[in-house]
Design an enzyme around this catalytic site. Sequence first.
Site, mmCIF file in Angstrom:
data_model
loop_
_atom_site.group_PDB
_atom_site.id
_atom_site.type_symbol
_atom_site.label_atom_id
_atom_site.label_comp_id
_atom_site.label_asym_id
_atom_site.label_seq_id
_atom_site.Cartn_x
_atom_site.Cartn_y
_atom_site.Cartn_z
ATOM 1 N N GLU A 76 0.817 -1.222 0.000
ATOM 2 C CA GLU A 76 0.000 0.000 0.000
ATOM 3 C C GLU A 76 0.852 1.273 0.000
ATOM 4 O O GLU A 76 0.349 2.356 0.295
ATOM 5 C CB GLU A 76 -0.958 0.017 1.199
ATOM 6 C CG GLU A 76 -2.010 -1.063 1.177
ATOM 7 C CD GLU A 76 -3.108 -0.868 0.112
ATOM 8 O OE1 GLU A 76 -2.969 0.033 -0.742
ATOM 9 O OE2 GLU A 76 -4.072 -1.628 0.137
ATOM 10 N N HIS A 95 -3.034 2.878 7.878
ATOM 11 C CA HIS A 95 -4.105 2.153 7.169
ATOM 12 C C HIS A 95 -4.355 0.847 7.918
ATOM 13 O O HIS A 95 -3.423 0.071 8.133
ATOM 14 C CB HIS A 95 -3.674 1.866 5.729
ATOM 15 C CG HIS A 95 -4.507 0.819 5.068
ATOM 16 N ND1 HIS A 95 -5.882 0.926 4.938
ATOM 17 C CD2 HIS A 95 -4.194 -0.374 4.524
ATOM 18 C CE1 HIS A 95 -6.353 -0.148 4.342
ATOM 19 N NE2 HIS A 95 -5.345 -0.958 4.081
ATOM 20 N N HIS A 97 -7.429 -2.480 8.858
ATOM 21 C CA HIS A 97 -8.696 -3.162 8.581
ATOM 22 C C HIS A 97 -9.418 -3.344 9.911
ATOM 23 O O HIS A 97 -9.884 -4.434 10.215
ATOM 24 C CB HIS A 97 -8.454 -4.522 7.934
ATOM 25 C CG HIS A 97 -7.658 -4.474 6.665
ATOM 26 N ND1 HIS A 97 -7.178 -5.593 6.041
ATOM 27 C CD2 HIS A 97 -7.263 -3.419 5.901
ATOM 28 C CE1 HIS A 97 -6.521 -5.250 4.934
ATOM 29 N NE2 HIS A 97 -6.545 -3.927 4.836
ATOM 30 N N HIS A 158 -12.983 -2.688 2.427
ATOM 31 C CA HIS A 158 -11.544 -2.816 2.646
ATOM 32 C C HIS A 158 -11.140 -2.402 4.070
ATOM 33 O O HIS A 158 -10.687 -3.229 4.852
ATOM 34 C CB HIS A 158 -10.812 -1.996 1.582
ATOM 35 C CG HIS A 158 -9.329 -2.128 1.619
ATOM 36 N ND1 HIS A 158 -8.522 -1.598 0.654
ATOM 37 C CD2 HIS A 158 -8.503 -2.699 2.517
ATOM 38 C CE1 HIS A 158 -7.252 -1.868 0.953
ATOM 39 N NE2 HIS A 158 -7.218 -2.526 2.078
HETATM 40 ZN ZN LIG Z 1 -5.610 -2.893 3.392
#
Ligand SMILES: [Zn+2]
Length: 214
Positions: A76, A95, A97, A158
């Site tokens: 990412e 970032h 989840h 996501h």
């Molecule tokens: Zn991700």
Amino acid sequence: MKYEKIRKQVLDAILDAVDQGLIHGTSGNIAMRDDEDDVVAITPSGISYTGMTAEDIAIVDLNGKWLDGPYKPSSEVPMHTAVMRARPDVKATVHTHGMFATIMAMGNDAQLVPVTPPQCEFVPVGIVPFTMPGSDEVADKVVEALGSAGRSVLIKNHGMFCCGKDMKAAMAATVYTEEMATTAYYAKVLGSFEPMPEAGVKKMKELIAADQAV
Ligand SMILES: [Zn+2]
């Protein structure tokens, strides 16, 4: 070790995120920009965060080119570096989840609203339509949804992406976005949902901006 300070900050933050249950397995990635050089420390790809050392954290330039570190940088990278290129005020990006942010990023009514005062700092939470993870397209859409001052976005099907002027600020945005999503989820399960009144949100944002919030 080159860029020890930012590598350590990324390592501490990722271990903190694992401790807080915001990261499962090797999902999620964190980046921190250097104060002097145009380089970014970022978690490596596909490596367990348990037992990781500061040397294992990758160093890339602002275009995502891998410069240092034994492991390939996170897939990412484009998302983190695109936000840092677009927003010179942003020094740290996270970032994850997170379970509830990911659940709330599934529906058509993914808009998160603050239900407690500390959450006000991080709204409005932008929404990014689904695009392939790791792509330049998702990176562009995150930049667009954050705009010039945004701190947090949900990425459909996501997870979420948060940022801040330092690691503490980026982690706070992550924790409070997950809290907003968690409270919204349970409120929906209960069947009733009263967000904070708009005037209260405005006043809290003013207090937070003036550093007078308790
Ligand atoms: Zn991700």
